[in-house]
Write a protein that holds these residues in place. Structure first.
Motif, PDB file in Angstrom:
ATOM      1  N   GLY A  67      25.973 -15.735 -54.730  1.00 27.72           N
ATOM      2  CA  GLY A  67      26.056 -16.977 -53.981  1.00 27.72           C
ATOM      3  C   GLY A  67      26.890 -18.000 -54.701  1.00 27.72           C
ATOM      4  O   GLY A  67      27.978 -17.690 -55.253  1.00 27.72           O
ATOM      5  N   SER A  68      26.409 -19.243 -54.761  1.00 25.86           N
ATOM      6  CA  SER A  68      27.125 -20.346 -55.393  1.00 25.86           C
ATOM      7  C   SER A  68      26.148 -21.186 -56.202  1.00 25.86           C
ATOM      8  O   SER A  68      24.930 -21.160 -55.957  1.00 25.86           O
ATOM      9  CB  SER A  68      27.812 -21.223 -54.338  1.00 25.86           C
ATOM     10  OG  SER A  68      28.750 -20.469 -53.591  1.00 25.86           O
ATOM     11  N   ILE A  69      26.702 -21.966 -57.134  1.00 24.47           N
ATOM     12  CA  ILE A  69      25.870 -22.864 -57.918  1.00 24.47           C
ATOM     13  C   ILE A  69      26.403 -24.285 -57.770  1.00 24.47           C
ATOM     14  O   ILE A  69      27.581 -24.505 -57.479  1.00 24.47           O
ATOM     15  CB  ILE A  69      25.856 -22.483 -59.415  1.00 24.47           C
ATOM     16  CG1 ILE A  69      27.282 -22.490 -59.998  1.00 24.47           C
ATOM     17  CG2 ILE A  69      25.179 -21.140 -59.629  1.00 24.47           C
ATOM     18  CD1 ILE A  69      27.316 -22.352 -61.507  1.00 24.47           C
ATOM     19  N   THR A  70      25.522 -25.242 -57.945  1.00 20.58           N
ATOM     20  CA  THR A  70      25.933 -26.639 -57.876  1.00 20.58           C
ATOM     21  C   THR A  70      26.694 -27.006 -59.154  1.00 20.58           C
ATOM     22  O   THR A  70      26.321 -26.626 -60.265  1.00 20.58           O
ATOM     23  CB  THR A  70      24.706 -27.550 -57.742  1.00 20.58           C
ATOM     24  OG1 THR A  70      23.840 -27.335 -58.854  1.00 20.58           O
ATOM     25  CG2 THR A  70      23.962 -27.260 -56.437  1.00 20.58           C
ATOM     26  N   THR A  71      27.768 -27.753 -58.971  1.00 19.37           N
ATOM     27  CA  THR A  71      28.579 -28.193 -60.125  1.00 19.37           C
ATOM     28  C   THR A  71      28.786 -29.701 -60.126  1.00 19.37           C
ATOM     29  O   THR A  71      29.665 -30.209 -60.812  1.00 19.37           O
ATOM     30  CB  THR A  71      29.950 -27.493 -60.121  1.00 19.37           C
ATOM     31  OG1 THR A  71      30.601 -27.753 -58.871  1.00 19.37           O
ATOM     32  CG2 THR A  71      29.791 -25.990 -60.314  1.00 19.37           C
ATOM     33  N   PHE A  72      28.015 -30.391 -59.346  1.00 15.12           N
ATOM     34  CA  PHE A  72      28.159 -31.848 -59.286  1.00 15.12           C
ATOM     35  C   PHE A  72      26.760 -32.462 -59.199  1.00 15.12           C
ATOM     36  O   PHE A  72      26.288 -32.786 -58.111  1.00 15.12           O
ATOM     37  CB  PHE A  72      28.997 -32.246 -58.064  1.00 15.12           C
ATOM     38  CG  PHE A  72      29.652 -33.591 -58.195  1.00 15.12           C
ATOM     39  CD1 PHE A  72      30.892 -33.713 -58.800  1.00 15.12           C
ATOM     40  CD2 PHE A  72      29.030 -34.742 -57.698  1.00 15.12           C
ATOM     41  CE1 PHE A  72      31.508 -34.951 -58.895  1.00 15.12           C
ATOM     42  CE2 PHE A  72      29.644 -35.977 -57.811  1.00 15.12           C
ATOM     43  CZ  PHE A  72      30.896 -36.091 -58.407  1.00 15.12           C
ATOM     44  N   PRO A  73      26.071 -32.552 -60.298  1.00 19.35           N
ATOM     45  CA  PRO A  73      26.566 -32.315 -61.661  1.00 19.35           C
ATOM     46  C   PRO A  73      26.177 -30.935 -62.178  1.00 19.35           C
ATOM     47  O   PRO A  73      25.327 -30.250 -61.624  1.00 19.35           O
ATOM     48  CB  PRO A  73      25.830 -33.381 -62.453  1.00 19.35           C
ATOM     49  CG  PRO A  73      24.490 -33.479 -61.766  1.00 19.35           C
ATOM     50  CD  PRO A  73      24.754 -33.251 -60.298  1.00 19.35           C
TER      51      PRO A  73
END
Length: 446
Positions: A67-73
């Protein structure tokens, strides 16, 4: 023969006196070269924000099938350890999986640096270690000409690039810069700014804040993050770390540190050369040598002149003594006797002895022939004007100088004699001169 040492009274200053690279006592340790390195040591908590190529916030990043991960933050932790000439900078970045309940990943990067031979605080960055896959670690490729250097006493900038990978279809060039700046005197809080360019185009920008924490807070925070972010166990790094490297398989050996130029185990190209004698010293020795040479030559010349004049006096006195019918000492010679001897040379009775007449007189007796150059010197001593002849006064004056030589010749009955001249007895010669002068005056008046 040993090497000439620099910095001596006769040699030029050592390069190490003004250039730290050549100083044998200079330190290769990070903390001795720049205070900012010492300030950056320790444990930190990170909060970072990602921006895409258009500088808009990058909310998430894909992590493959997971999947995806949050980067903000991003959330993260950093351990910055300095071991004299070496740095181990380990950064852990975590993001929440956008799929509820799904496992997340952790991005782990370790920069390994060592001081340079320049001793200016700069660092050479070795190949870093990163987890490039979800379940494994590998050596990163940002290893070409990667350096880090202090900017003043508050910032450190890291610059590097990676070239095309030979074992993949990726032919792009990736450049990156990272700047960390202390926001207070003790660097308890730092700003972070990272830019990554791919083929000269902005690819990713990351900025944020690092906040100093204790070692205990680092350990508890990391272990708690493993739970909160549901990090895969296969990529979890044991906390506290078991060594300076989070992956023992990838940890560099001492040999690799030395090969990359770690000053603690390799030879610097900046070696103090042999000392050079100061130009002023060379000039001084040259001048002194010349002065000594001139002095020696002058002494030799003076000695030869003295011996030549002595030979001439012996020759002249011996020849005069041979013509004397009565052997008397120079002190007993009367003006009449001297006039008689003068006339024997001045056969034409002109009151002047010519150069030719004197030459003939000196070479006609048993005293042997006089050398021409000695005769020229004798003639120069006997006559003192431009008449090119010797008058009676000049004859008597020279006879006064030949006091000892004449006495020796008289005692030897005109035979060849040894040189026993003593110039220290010139007082006797002066008394003869006075007597002769009085006699000459008597002769002239009669």
């Amino acid at each position: 023969m040993g090497n000439i040492q620099c910095g001596g009274p006769l040699t030029e200053d050592c390069l190490g006196d003004t250039d730290i690279r050549y100083d044998s006592d200079g330190s290769d340790n990070f903390v001795d070269q720049s205070t900012v390195w010492e300030k950056k040591q320790g444990y930190f908590k990170l909060e970072l924000y990602s921006y895409g190529p258009d500088y808009r916030p990058l909310e998430t990043r894909p992590i493959g099938p997971l999947g995806s991960i949050t980067t903000f933050p991003y959330q993260g932790f950093e351990n910055f350890t300095i071991d004299e000439t070496r740095i181990y900078q380990t950064t852990f970045l975590l993001g929440v999986n956008t799929i509820e309940g799904a496992p997340s990943v952790m991005s782990v990067n370790q920069a390994r640096m060592h001081t340079s031979y320049e001793r200016d605080g700069s660092a050479i960055v070795q190949p870093y270690i990163t987890n490039t896959q979800n379940d494994s670690f590998a050596t990163g490729s940002f290893e070409n000409d990667a350096v880090a250097y202090p900017v003043g006493n508050t910032s450190v900038m890291e610059i590097g690039y990676s070239g095309p990978e030979s074992d993949s279809n990726n032919t792009s060039l990736t450049y990156w810069t990272k700047t960390t700046t202390c926001l207070d005197d003790s660097c308890d809080e730092l700003s972070v700014f990272i830019q990554i360019l791919e083929d000269s185009e902005y690819y990713l920008t990351v900025s944020g804040i690092q906040t100093r924490i204790t070692e205990a807070e680092f350990i508890s925070g990391m272990n708690q993050a493993y739970e909160d972010y549901n990090v895969l166990e296969t990529i979890q790094v044991p906390i506290p770390m078991e060594s300076d490297c989070f992956s023992n398989d990838e940890c560099p050996s001492d040999e690799s540190w030395c090969e990359s130029g770690d000053p603690s185990c390799s030879s610097s190209p900046y070696q103090e050369p042999d000392g050079k004698v100061r130009p002023a010293v060379i000039a001084g020795f040259t001048v002194a040598g010349f002065v000594v040479l001139v002095a020696v030559l002058y002494i030799i010349h003076a000695y030869l002149i003295k011996k030549r004049d002595q030979r001439n006096r012996i020759k002249f006195a011996t020849r005069v003594a041979q013509t004397m019918s009565i052997r008397k000492s120079a002190r007993s010679l009367t003006p009449g006797m001297l006039e008689k001897e003068f006339n024997k040379i001045d056969k034409e009775h002109r009151g002047q002895i010519t150069k030719e007449a004197l030459w003939e007189f000196l070479n006609s007796g048993k005293a042997g022939e006089i050398k021409e150059h000695d005769f020229e010197a004798l003639w120069a001593v006997m006559h003192h004007d431009e008449s090119n002849s010797v008058d009676f006064l000049e004859f008597c004056a020279y006879m006064a100088q030949c006091h000892d030589e004449y006495n020796n010749a008289a005692r030897g009955n005109g035979r060849s004699i040894s040189v026993a001249a003593s110039l220290a007895r010139m007082s006797v010669a002066r008394s003869v001169s006075l007597k002769v002068a009085d006699g000459v005056k008597e002769v002239v008046e009669t």
